[in-house]
Design a protein around this motif. Structure first.
Motif, PDB file in Angstrom:
ATOM      1  N   GLN A  16      48.585  32.257  40.653  1.00 14.85           N
ATOM      2  CA  GLN A  16      49.263  31.900  41.890  1.00 14.85           C
ATOM      3  C   GLN A  16      50.462  31.006  41.593  1.00 14.85           C
ATOM      4  OE1 GLN A  16      48.587  33.417  44.474  1.00 14.85           O
ATOM      5  NE2 GLN A  16      49.528  32.364  46.174  1.00 14.85           N
ATOM      6  N   THR A  17      50.335  30.188  40.584  1.00 20.02           N
ATOM      7  CA  THR A  17      51.450  29.352  40.132  1.00 20.02           C
ATOM      8  C   THR A  17      51.445  29.318  38.623  1.00 20.02           C
ATOM      9  OG1 THR A  17      52.367  27.119  40.104  1.00 20.02           O
ATOM     10  CG2 THR A  17      49.982  27.295  40.321  1.00 20.02           C
ATOM     11  N   LEU A  18      52.597  29.192  38.031  1.00 14.93           N
ATOM     12  CA  LEU A  18      52.706  29.121  36.569  1.00 14.93           C
ATOM     13  C   LEU A  18      52.809  27.677  36.093  1.00 14.93           C
ATOM     14  CD1 LEU A  18      55.166  32.086  35.882  1.00 14.93           C
ATOM     15  CD2 LEU A  18      52.678  32.056  35.751  1.00 14.93           C
ATOM     16  N   LEU A  19      52.863  26.719  37.017  1.00 18.02           N
ATOM     17  CA  LEU A  19      53.074  25.325  36.654  1.00 18.02           C
ATOM     18  C   LEU A  19      51.917  24.777  35.821  1.00 18.02           C
ATOM     19  CD1 LEU A  19      54.926  22.852  37.013  1.00 18.02           C
ATOM     20  CD2 LEU A  19      53.609  22.265  39.064  1.00 18.02           C
ATOM     21  N   ASN A  20      50.689  25.104  36.188  1.00 22.91           N
ATOM     22  CA  ASN A  20      49.520  24.566  35.485  1.00 22.91           C
ATOM     23  C   ASN A  20      48.700  25.668  34.818  1.00 22.91           C
ATOM     24  OD1 ASN A  20      48.609  25.726  37.809  1.00 22.91           O
ATOM     25  ND2 ASN A  20      47.046  24.175  38.250  1.00 22.91           N
ATOM     26  N   THR A  21      49.361  26.757  34.416  1.00 21.98           N
ATOM     27  CA  THR A  21      48.687  27.910  33.832  1.00 21.98           C
ATOM     28  C   THR A  21      49.219  28.206  32.441  1.00 21.98           C
ATOM     29  OG1 THR A  21      48.353  28.920  36.007  1.00 21.98           O
ATOM     30  CG2 THR A  21      48.259  30.394  34.115  1.00 21.98           C
ATOM     31  N   ASP A  22      48.319  28.445  31.499  1.00 16.39           N
ATOM     32  CA  ASP A  22      48.684  28.947  30.176  1.00 16.39           C
ATOM     33  C   ASP A  22      48.612  30.464  30.243  1.00 16.39           C
ATOM     34  OD1 ASP A  22      48.892  29.719  27.538  1.00 16.39           O
ATOM     35  OD2 ASP A  22      47.710  28.027  26.761  1.00 16.39           O
ATOM     36  N   MET A  23      49.720  31.079  30.620  1.00 16.96           N
ATOM     37  CA  MET A  23      49.735  32.511  30.908  1.00 16.96           C
ATOM     38  C   MET A  23      49.352  33.335  29.686  1.00 16.96           C
ATOM     39  SD  MET A  23      52.837  34.667  32.636  1.00 16.96           S
ATOM     40  CE  MET A  23      52.677  36.374  33.113  1.00 16.96           C
ATOM     41  N   LYS A  24      49.899  32.995  28.523  1.00 20.65           N
ATOM     42  CA  LYS A  24      49.592  33.763  27.319  1.00 20.65           C
ATOM     43  C   LYS A  24      48.100  33.691  26.991  1.00 20.65           C
ATOM     44  CE  LYS A  24      50.644  34.408  22.442  1.00 20.65           C
ATOM     45  NZ  LYS A  24      49.226  34.551  22.091  1.00 20.65           N
ATOM     46  N   ARG A  25      47.518  32.505  27.113  1.00 18.39           N
ATOM     47  CA  ARG A  25      46.107  32.346  26.783  1.00 18.39           C
ATOM     48  C   ARG A  25      45.232  33.182  27.725  1.00 18.39           C
ATOM     49  NH1 ARG A  25      43.284  26.446  25.589  1.00 18.39           N
ATOM     50  NH2 ARG A  25      41.612  27.268  24.268  1.00 18.39           N
ATOM     51  N   GLU A  26      45.573  33.190  28.998  1.00 20.35           N
ATOM     52  CA  GLU A  26      44.784  33.964  29.943  1.00 20.35           C
ATOM     53  C   GLU A  26      44.919  35.466  29.694  1.00 20.35           C
ATOM     54  OE1 GLU A  26      44.992  32.895  34.026  1.00 20.35           O
ATOM     55  OE2 GLU A  26      44.568  30.777  33.668  1.00 20.35           O
TER      56      GLU A  26
END
Length: 479
Positions: free
Chosen positions: A238-248
């Motif tokens: 929903q937001t990239l601010l607090n997300t480790d996108m690559k890890r997920e």
């Protein structure tokens, strides 16, 4: 003599009682009626009294409970209609739908519902599902694990609940050709999945999701299911601010690979499907549309293991037409299944309406025919009644409408193909590439230096008309 008569009378009465008790009880499946509690394996309610088996009566029929265009045994382009279309009933919308939406409370409760989510109630719904499928004249259905059986207090209890309901489904299948088109795990409704499932930041949730998929895949295999679906949407950010996108993304790919490994270990020969699912409710995700999902599968080496389940309403939400998504999947060898529904392009959420647009259905069937069909996939009616449709009969009317629409689309697509005018128009449009240099280009043997020489030789190109309006006339004339 009197004693003999008495003994014979008693014996005769006993036989009557025996045979009467051996015959399954049948009565309208109204929870307030005299049908018992439905817990007996011999109990059979008449869930749809007064509704006969739906038959093909042709376009001139005025009977709303009949097919006007869908004739299962009729052959179209070398296949029976039932084999082109492979219709399936979505258990969750048909038997768990309440009429609720993001802005409104539930509007309907079916007469066999007792207000609980007990195993007894789940088994009653399963019986309703099989009666409905038989009367509709199809032989496939789709399910989520938690739609057909209730969550328990523990994973072990949840699995036991599922086993009990699935065992009944297996019994109901006996002597029929009814099988699941696909099954799946519901990895989004429970609060534990608020951060996602395979993309959750919590390892315990990841493990729970894996266990749930393992079980759902096993029961799909047990029931003879042809496919297994991974629903996306909430597997995103929903937001990239607090997300480790690559890890997920890495976690998700590992999860999917583990599913591939388990499929092979248990001998499940069905196709694994991923459903692109934008804006439900995430906006940054690996499965926004067919192209995004294809890129994800390529990056993680999963292309050969998965195909796509394309939903027309999701195509709308991703900013594409259904035909665009189908063709993107098809030309990349990924078209596996279609969720037959539609949505309103002016509404930014998934309305899951039954498809009734004949033109849209014709586009869809042109793509399916080019694909050679969908088997072992098919058309799943991931569609629900409108909030104001509250009669049991409406379930039949909605499916009849959707089936007739796609059947008519198939007839129209076959007409377009057999006529050949549209194909010839397309051929002529690209006929310059039938030349020697065109063949070299398509074979990857014409470099820029060669093409520059040709451009110098030919001078300014003469560009012919694409005849777009003619193409639309040809298409419209078949509808």
């Amino acid at each position: 003599m009197n004693l003999t008569r008495l003994l014979l009378s008693l014996l005769f009465l006993g036989l009557i009682i025996f045979f009467a008790s051996a015959v399954p009880e049948t009565c309208p499946a109204d929870i307030n009626g005299d049908c018992g509690d439905g817990s007996s394996d011999t109990w059979q309610g008449d869930f749809f009294p007064g509704i006969p088996k739906i038959k093909y009566e042709g376009p001139n029929s005025k009977n709303p409970l009949s097919y006007k265009w869908y004739d299962a045994e009729e052959e179209i382009l070398g296949k029976k209609m039932k084999d082109w279309l492979r219709f399936s009933v979505a258990f969750w919308h048909t038997f768990r739908g309440t009429g609720a939406d993001p802005f409104g409370a539930p509007t309907k409760t079916w007469p066999w519902e007792d207000g609980t989510n007990s195993v007894t109630m789940a088994k009653r719904r399963m019986r309703a599902n099989f009666e409905f499928i038989k009367k509709l004249g199809v032989n496939r259905w789709c399910f989520h694990d938690r739609d057909i059986a209730p969550d328990g207090k523990t994973l072990k209890e949840s699995n036991a609940n599922l086993d009990e309901v699935v065992y009944l489904a297996k019994q109901l299948q006996e002597g029929t050709d009814i099988r699941p088109l696909w099954g799946t795990a519901q990895l989004f409704m429970h609060p534990r999945y608020m951060h996602g499932a395979a993309t959750s930041s919590e390892v315990a949730v990841y493990a729970y999701a894996a266990a749930q998929v393992k079980k759902a895949m096993e029961v799909t295999h047990y029931l003879g299911g042809e496919n297994y679906v991974f629903w996306g949407g909430r597997e995103g950010y929903q937001t990239l601010l607090n997300t480790d996108m690559k890890r997920e993304l890495d976690h998700l790919a590992t999860f999917l690979q583990a599913a591939v490994d388990w499929k092979k270990k248990i001998g499940f020969n069905g196709t694994l499907l991923i459903e692109p699912k934008p804006q439900e409710p995430t906006k940054h995700q690996y499965d926004w549309d067919a192209a995004t999902t294809y890129a994800f599968l390529q990056k993680y080496g999963l292309v050969g293991e998965f195909k796509l389940n394309i939903e027309c309403n999701h195509a709308t939400l991703s900013g594409h037409s259904c035909l665009h998504e189908l063709e993107t999947a098809r030309i990349n060898g990924l078209l596996g299944n279609i969720d037959a529904n539609t949505g309103d392009p002016q509404i930014g959420w998934d309305t899951d309406q039954f498809l009734t647009d004949i033109g849209e259905a014709t586009y869809i069937m042109l793509s399916v025919i080019r694909n050679g069909g969908l088997a072992p996939g098919g058309f799943n009616f991931d569609a629900k009644l409108r909030r104001e449709s509250t009669d049991v009969e409406d379930i039949f009317l909605a499916h009849i409408s959707g089936m007739d629409t796609l059947a008519r689309g198939l007839r129209n697509a076959a007409k377009i193909i057999e006529d050949g005018s549209l194909a010839e128009l397309v051929r002529k449009r690209y006929q310059s590439f039938d030349s020697e240099i065109g063949a070299q280009i398509e074979a990857g043997k014409a470099d820029f230096e060669t093409l520059e020489k040709k451009a110098m030789e030919w001078g300014e190109p003469s560009v012919p008309s694409a005849k777009q309006e003619l193409a639309e006339i040809i298409f419209s004339s078949a509808i």
